[in-house]
Design a protein around this motif. Structure first.
Motif, mmCIF file in Angstrom:
data_model
loop_
_atom_site.group_PDB
_atom_site.id
_atom_site.type_symbol
_atom_site.label_atom_id
_atom_site.label_comp_id
_atom_site.label_asym_id
_atom_site.label_seq_id
_atom_site.Cartn_x
_atom_site.Cartn_y
_atom_site.Cartn_z
ATOM 1 N N ASP A 80 50.917 17.655 24.441
ATOM 2 C CA ASP A 80 52.451 17.143 24.325
ATOM 3 C C ASP A 80 53.474 17.326 25.114
ATOM 4 O OD1 ASP A 80 51.192 15.817 21.922
ATOM 5 O OD2 ASP A 80 51.667 17.422 20.622
ATOM 6 N N ASN A 81 53.079 18.047 26.221
ATOM 7 C CA ASN A 81 54.198 18.426 27.098
ATOM 8 C C ASN A 81 53.920 17.394 28.387
ATOM 9 O OD1 ASN A 81 56.217 19.691 28.528
ATOM 10 N ND2 ASN A 81 54.948 21.688 29.020
ATOM 11 N N GLY A 82 54.666 16.704 28.711
ATOM 12 C CA GLY A 82 54.650 15.767 30.030
ATOM 13 C C GLY A 82 55.022 16.459 31.276
ATOM 14 N N PHE A 83 54.066 16.117 32.254
ATOM 15 C CA PHE A 83 54.221 16.639 33.605
ATOM 16 C C PHE A 83 54.533 15.673 34.765
ATOM 17 C CE2 PHE A 83 51.699 19.850 31.448
ATOM 18 C CZ PHE A 83 52.450 21.152 31.982
ATOM 19 N N SER A 84 55.452 15.919 35.299
ATOM 20 C CA SER A 84 55.982 14.706 36.491
ATOM 21 C C SER A 84 55.555 15.330 37.727
ATOM 22 C CB SER A 84 57.342 14.507 36.377
ATOM 23 O OG SER A 84 58.112 15.589 36.720
ATOM 24 N N GLY A 85 55.673 14.621 38.772
ATOM 25 C CA GLY A 85 55.370 15.107 40.315
ATOM 26 C C GLY A 85 56.376 16.135 40.587
ATOM 27 N N ILE A 201 58.305 28.072 37.968
ATOM 28 C CA ILE A 201 57.172 27.519 37.302
ATOM 29 C C ILE A 201 57.527 27.349 35.772
ATOM 30 C CG2 ILE A 201 55.155 28.470 35.905
ATOM 31 C CD1 ILE A 201 54.388 30.177 38.426
ATOM 32 N N ALA A 202 58.245 28.135 35.260
ATOM 33 C CA ALA A 202 59.076 28.039 33.966
ATOM 34 C C ALA A 202 59.680 26.345 33.817
ATOM 35 C CB ALA A 202 59.607 28.956 33.632
ATOM 36 N N GLU A 203 60.394 26.115 34.978
ATOM 37 C CA GLU A 203 60.935 24.747 35.062
ATOM 38 C C GLU A 203 60.070 23.766 35.001
ATOM 39 O OE1 GLU A 203 64.440 22.493 35.090
ATOM 40 O OE2 GLU A 203 64.415 24.739 35.163
ATOM 41 N N GLY A 204 58.866 24.120 35.631
ATOM 42 C CA GLY A 204 57.921 23.056 35.953
ATOM 43 C C GLY A 204 56.949 22.678 34.447
ATOM 44 N N VAL A 205 57.131 23.722 33.609
ATOM 45 C CA VAL A 205 56.323 23.291 32.386
ATOM 46 C C VAL A 205 57.791 23.276 31.288
ATOM 47 C CG1 VAL A 205 54.489 24.783 32.817
ATOM 48 C CG2 VAL A 205 56.392 26.048 31.763
ATOM 49 N N ASN A 206 58.616 22.661 31.642
ATOM 50 C CA ASN A 206 59.751 22.328 31.081
ATOM 51 C C ASN A 206 60.460 23.387 29.781
ATOM 52 O OD1 ASN A 206 59.563 19.658 31.590
ATOM 53 N ND2 ASN A 206 57.893 19.195 30.167
#
Length: 245
Positions: A80-85, A201-206
């Protein structure tokens, strides 16, 4: 060129220039540490080339605003965690910073000595520039997104980035020399890069970590280290007061 007569545009230019300089501090630290691995004669050229590369990357990303906006669209979802480019680039950049800072700390403390006399092995100019180019992409994303959020005119954004990079070029030499001449400051700077890598990394996983917390921790650590340098450099060391039993 209508923005020249607009007070709002000048306020946006000043604000954005200041923010670009603040956001570029981690870039200066990273470039200073990498350039420190070069022979003395190549260091200034490496600093200028690295920061010019950073400016070019930011301007190219600004000119590709449509692509930047597409990067923020969800590519896939995990738990349920969306990942963008953008998220993937931030995670990759964070891992790169963590790996690079860890390797630099190990090389500085326990790495192989230079055959010419005990120093750390020197890197080639091309390898240093390639590493700077990789991390410039990561650092440029936040810079460009900030620019898009603060200013409406592309010329204002580009001018702010150019002014900020010129200021960083003027400061990079002094920062680099200071870091090179104080080993404890270099370890602190590498620790900052490790911390920034974790934050990316934290920012990348929201998981959003307010930048103010990170900058405050960095500023406090630098203040303590400046006091330590002052104490070590004083002819008559400062004696800390001790409470009488």
């Amino acid at each position: 060129m209508e923005w020249i007569t607009s007070p709002e545009a000048w306020v946006a230019l000043a604000t954005l220039t200041l923010l670009e300089i603040v956001l570029g501090i981690d870039n200066i630290i990273f470039i200073s540490i990498l350039v420190g691995r070069l022979p003395e004669a190549q260091r200034q050229r490496g600093r200028v080339f690295g920061l010019a590369l950073a400016m070019g990357t930011r301007i190219l990303l600004l000119l590709a605003l449509t692509w930047i906006m597409r990067l923020q669209g969800t590519l896939f979802t995990v738990l349920d965690n969306g990942f963008s480019g953008r998220d993937l680039i931030l995670i990759g950049g964070g891992l790169f910073l963590i790996a690079k800072s860890t390797m630099e700390i190990h090389e500085s403390l326990e790495g192989a000595a230079d055959a010419h006399g005990g120093g750390v092995r020197q890197a080639s100019f091309v390898s240093v520039i390639l590493q700077i180019a990789v991390i410039d992409i990561v650092f440029s994303l936040d810079s460009v997104i900030t620019a898009v959020g603060l200013a409406d005119d592309l010329a204002v954004m580009i001018l702010a980035i150019m002014i900020a990079v010129v200021v960083m070029m003027l400061a990079a030499g002094a920062v680099g020399r200071f870091v090179d001449s104080h080993p404890t400051v270099k370890m602190l700077a590498l620790s900052f890069l490790f911390l920034i890598g974790l934050a990316l990394i934290a920012e990348g996983v929201n998981v959003h970590i307010p930048k103010g917390y990170i900058y405050f921790a960095m500023a406090f650590s630098v203040l303590v280290e400046m006091l330590n340098i002052r104490i070590r450099g004083a002819r008559k060391p400062v004696q800390l007061r001790k409470k009488e039993p």
